[in-house]
Design a protein around this motif. Sequence first.
Motif, short mmCIF file in Angstrom:
data_model
loop_
_atom_site.label_atom_id
_atom_site.label_comp_id
_atom_site.label_asym_id
_atom_site.label_seq_id
_atom_site.Cartn_x
_atom_site.Cartn_y
_atom_site.Cartn_z
N GLN A 236 39.03 40.33 46.27
CA GLN A 236 39.09 38.88 46.10
C GLN A 236 40.54 38.38 46.09
O GLN A 236 40.87 37.38 46.74
N ILE B 216 41.62 47.02 36.85
CA ILE B 216 41.29 46.04 37.86
C ILE B 216 40.30 46.70 38.82
O ILE B 216 40.46 47.87 39.17
N SER B 217 39.28 45.98 39.20
CA SER B 217 38.19 46.57 39.99
C SER B 217 38.46 46.41 41.48
O SER B 217 39.30 45.62 41.92
N ASP C 3 37.85 42.90 42.38
CA ASP C 3 39.01 42.05 42.08
C ASP C 3 40.06 42.16 43.17
O ASP C 3 40.64 41.16 43.63
N ARG D 76 44.30 41.32 35.59
CA ARG D 76 44.14 40.25 36.57
C ARG D 76 44.75 38.94 36.08
O ARG D 76 45.28 38.16 36.89
#
Length: 235
Positions: free
Chosen positions: A231, A224-225, A228, A199
């Motif tokens: 967002q 990366i989730s 994330d 990120r």
Amino acid sequence: MDIIPVIDVARGQVVRAVEGKRSAYRPIETPLAATPDPADVARGLRALHPFRKFYIADLDGIEGRGRNTHLVPALSQVLPRTEIWIDAGSGSRSAARAVLAAPVATLVVGSESLESVRDWHDIAAEAPARTVLSLDFRGGEFMGPDALLADSSLWPSRVIVMTLDRIGSDGGPNVELFERIAARASGRKVYAAGGIRDRDDLNRIKQAGAAGALVASILHAQKISAGDLKQIAGR
């Protein structure tokens, strides 16, 4: 900011890119899919996040082994209401027309596939709104007609800065190169590709002016989730 998953396909299977060394690419092993079949991998990626765009590299077409003509129709069934960008090594107007025959396809033209600016003019005239130019670099050197890089008035409304030797590496994105291209883009949307690790790298290229980023490794390695992604896409 658009996060655009990349699916590299060679000989009918999704492969893992390694520093742009295509001879070293092997079928992908990923927690997102049970097989390297393009449809399976696309489903796995779509389960992470409702991505609005996908980028498909038809490596057989790029390397002259023959285009995988079934790719876009097949993936459009798995990815409804998704813009599918595809680079199939189109270096002529007739090749571009064949890709654009699929209504959901957005043609990506890699500068490495172009022999002259005249070829680019011919291709771009086919469907300007559905054509993206990828400015390809390897080892800091531009791959393509020098005049295409020098004259930004030739660029379409969407441009990729592709650092091939950083794809699938831990080297990080070439932010300096990206900034130089973005500074000359005059309102065009510019996308970064190659070397994005996490990120923090996404934040760096966004600050450098990126409209989006093409990524693969960070998705398959789960660096990366989903939170994330949500967002970042919302910003």
